[in-house]
Scaffold this motif. Structure first.
Motif, PDB file in Angstrom:
ATOM      1  N   MET A   1       0.810  -1.214   0.000  1.00 58.97           N
ATOM      2  CA  MET A   1       0.000   0.000   0.000  1.00 58.97           C
ATOM      3  C   MET A   1       0.849   1.273   0.000  1.00 58.97           C
ATOM      4  O   MET A   1       0.347   2.354  -0.322  1.00 58.97           O
ATOM      5  N   ASP A   2       2.093   1.181   0.381  1.00 58.62           N
ATOM      6  CA  ASP A   2       3.063   2.270   0.284  1.00 58.62           C
ATOM      7  C   ASP A   2       2.497   3.579   0.852  1.00 58.62           C
ATOM      8  O   ASP A   2       2.150   3.651   2.018  1.00 58.62           O
ATOM      9  N   GLU A   3       2.370   4.616   0.008  1.00 60.63           N
ATOM     10  CA  GLU A   3       1.967   5.933   0.515  1.00 60.63           C
ATOM     11  C   GLU A   3       0.543   5.964   1.053  1.00 60.63           C
ATOM     12  O   GLU A   3       0.198   6.844   1.858  1.00 60.63           O
ATOM     13  N   GLN A   4      -0.296   5.015   0.639  1.00 61.88           N
ATOM     14  CA  GLN A   4      -1.642   4.951   1.224  1.00 61.88           C
ATOM     15  C   GLN A   4      -1.569   4.740   2.728  1.00 61.88           C
ATOM     16  O   GLN A   4      -2.437   5.206   3.472  1.00 61.88           O
ATOM     17  N   LEU A   5      -0.529   4.048   3.187  1.00 63.37           N
ATOM     18  CA  LEU A   5      -0.391   3.762   4.612  1.00 63.37           C
ATOM     19  C   LEU A   5      -0.200   5.027   5.435  1.00 63.37           C
ATOM     20  O   LEU A   5      -0.502   5.038   6.638  1.00 63.37           O
TER      21      LEU A   5
ATOM     22  N   ASN B   1       8.948  -1.004   6.659  1.00 61.45           N
ATOM     23  CA  ASN B   1       7.963  -0.207   5.928  1.00 61.45           C
ATOM     24  C   ASN B   1       6.848   0.285   6.846  1.00 61.45           C
ATOM     25  O   ASN B   1       6.353   1.407   6.690  1.00 61.45           O
ATOM     26  N   ALA B   2       6.445  -0.545   7.801  1.00 65.01           N
ATOM     27  CA  ALA B   2       5.419  -0.112   8.754  1.00 65.01           C
ATOM     28  C   ALA B   2       5.923   1.063   9.576  1.00 65.01           C
ATOM     29  O   ALA B   2       5.198   2.056   9.793  1.00 65.01           O
ATOM     30  N   GLN B   3       7.166   0.975  10.039  1.00 68.49           N
ATOM     31  CA  GLN B   3       7.731   2.057  10.848  1.00 68.49           C
ATOM     32  C   GLN B   3       7.894   3.342  10.039  1.00 68.49           C
ATOM     33  O   GLN B   3       7.751   4.447  10.569  1.00 68.49           O
ATOM     34  N   ALA B   4       8.153   3.207   8.750  1.00 65.28           N
ATOM     35  CA  ALA B   4       8.349   4.377   7.903  1.00 65.28           C
ATOM     36  C   ALA B   4       7.035   5.026   7.473  1.00 65.28           C
ATOM     37  O   ALA B   4       6.969   6.244   7.274  1.00 65.28           O
ATOM     38  N   LYS B   5       5.971   4.226   7.342  1.00 65.21           N
ATOM     39  CA  LYS B   5       4.741   4.735   6.724  1.00 65.21           C
ATOM     40  C   LYS B   5       3.569   4.935   7.689  1.00 65.21           C
ATOM     41  O   LYS B   5       2.726   5.801   7.450  1.00 65.21           O
ATOM     42  N   ILE B   6       3.491   4.132   8.750  1.00 67.75           N
ATOM     43  CA  ILE B   6       2.327   4.216   9.639  1.00 67.75           C
ATOM     44  C   ILE B   6       2.701   5.036  10.872  1.00 67.75           C
ATOM     45  O   ILE B   6       3.391   4.552  11.777  1.00 67.75           O
ATOM     46  N   SER B   7       2.260   6.264  10.925  1.00 69.09           N
ATOM     47  CA  SER B   7       2.653   7.173  12.011  1.00 69.09           C
ATOM     48  C   SER B   7       2.073   6.757  13.352  1.00 69.09           C
ATOM     49  O   SER B   7       2.598   7.139  14.405  1.00 69.09           O
ATOM     50  N   THR B   8       0.987   5.974  13.319  1.00 70.86           N
ATOM     51  CA  THR B   8       0.333   5.550  14.561  1.00 70.86           C
ATOM     52  C   THR B   8       0.664   4.101  14.913  1.00 70.86           C
ATOM     53  O   THR B   8      -0.098   3.442  15.613  1.00 70.86           O
ATOM     54  N   LEU B   9       1.795   3.615  14.431  1.00 70.48           N
ATOM     55  CA  LEU B   9       2.244   2.265  14.790  1.00 70.48           C
ATOM     56  C   LEU B   9       2.655   2.272  16.261  1.00 70.48           C
ATOM     57  O   LEU B   9       3.577   2.986  16.656  1.00 70.48           O
TER      58      LEU B   9
END
Length: 308
Positions: free
Chosen positions: A233-237, A263-271
């Motif tokens: 999902m890349d930037e959608q995340l 990728n989760a750490q880079a893209k999902i700010s609410t991880l």
């Protein structure tokens, strides 16, 4: 909603009867009966299985399954008991997978699946819930998190299929293509041993393993699968604003855990957290300690909310 692809059983009457008998066998093995709900959604009929639905005092967990599985996979060997607390559990059968839901699907790269998931929760009269998804189901959770974040207390992603492209390693391709090209019980068992489980740490009982082999052979031979596969999902995340927890098996061939975590750490700010389970492969939703960990996260989230 625009329908992008349509999948279906080759002989609906015969094949649905087979599936119903498979469910009865699972129920007998687990010594429990699943509640049944059928919804009419923008993707057609959507089947939902449930446990403890009559107790509205319980926290609600909505589960979305992986590709070429049913939500009932989560309860092999009474797996849903491993959460360690009583929950209202909804197992949503994603449209387009080999189950009792219709095979209509939106474009996988659109937010259509998120809109559908929000529609499902609305029809179930769920105002807010915890959501969990394995593989393909993780993608559904993230789509829902973009479309209707207000409906999610927290999202749990188990070896999700939305944090990187499907691995093209020769080993992964071999074991995944083997049962597709030659869908025999022997080849399905080999795929399960090499890609889904990691014995002896991560395995099912013999009776549950027979159920999964029977189902996979059935799905491969009786279901005309035109559904698009998960994608990165890349930037959608970056549009996800719900609290998200990532659970990874370090032996996942399909989506190697290091890249998914990065990728989760880079893209999902609410991880909010990442947990790696050693000697666990792609079928992490059948691994008791993983579900116990989700249960602990739910307990801690509820306690944190009560203190505020």
């Amino acid at each position: 909603m625009e329908i992008k692809k349509r999948s279906a059983f080759k002989d609906p009457v015969q094949d649905i009867a087979w599936f119903e008998n498979w469910v009865k066998t699972l129920e007998q093995t687990n010594d429990r009966q699943y509640q049944r709900i059928q919804l009419q959604t923008s993707l057609g009929r959507t089947q939902v299985w449930g446990l403890n639905l009559d107790d509205e005092t319980l926290e609600t967990l909505v589960i979305f399954p992986g590709a070429r599985t049913t939500g009932l996979f989560w309860d092999f060997d009474n797996g849903l008991d491993n959460f360690g607390l009583k929950l209202r559990i909804y197992l949503v059968e994603t449209n387009g997978l080999p189950n009792l839901s219709e095979g209509n699907t939106p474009d996988i790269q659109s937010l259509g699946y998120g809109e559908w998931a929000a529609e499902v929760l609305g029809q179930l009269k769920i105002q807010q819930a915890f959501v969990a998804g394995a593989s393909f189901g993780g993608l559904i959770c993230m789509k829902l998190g973009i479309v209707a974040p207000e409906k999610i207390k927290a999202a749990f992603l188990l070896n999700p299929g939305c944090l990187q492209p499907f691995s093209l390693s020769l080993k992964n391709l071999y074991y995944n293509l083997l049962p597709i090209i030659a869908p025999s019980p022997k080849n399905v068992a080999k795929f399960l041993d090499k890609a889904v489980f990691c014995k002896p740490t991560h395995q099912l009982s013999p009776s549950a393993e027979k159920l999964i082999i029977d189902y996979e052979v059935f799905a491969l031979t009786r279901y005309q699968d035109n559904t698009q596969k998960p994608y990165y999902m890349d930037e959608q995340l970056t549009q996800v604003t719900v609290d998200t927890y990532l659970l990874e098996g370090d032996k996942d061939l399909l989506f190697p855990y290091e890249k998914s975590i990065a990728n989760a750490q880079a893209k999902i700010s609410t991880l909010k957290g990442v947990k790696v389970f050693e000697n666990v492969a792609h079928g992490i939703e059948t691994y008791a300690p993983a579900l116990a960990y989700v249960g602990e996260l739910i307990k801690n989230t509820v306690k944190g909310t009560e203190k505020k």
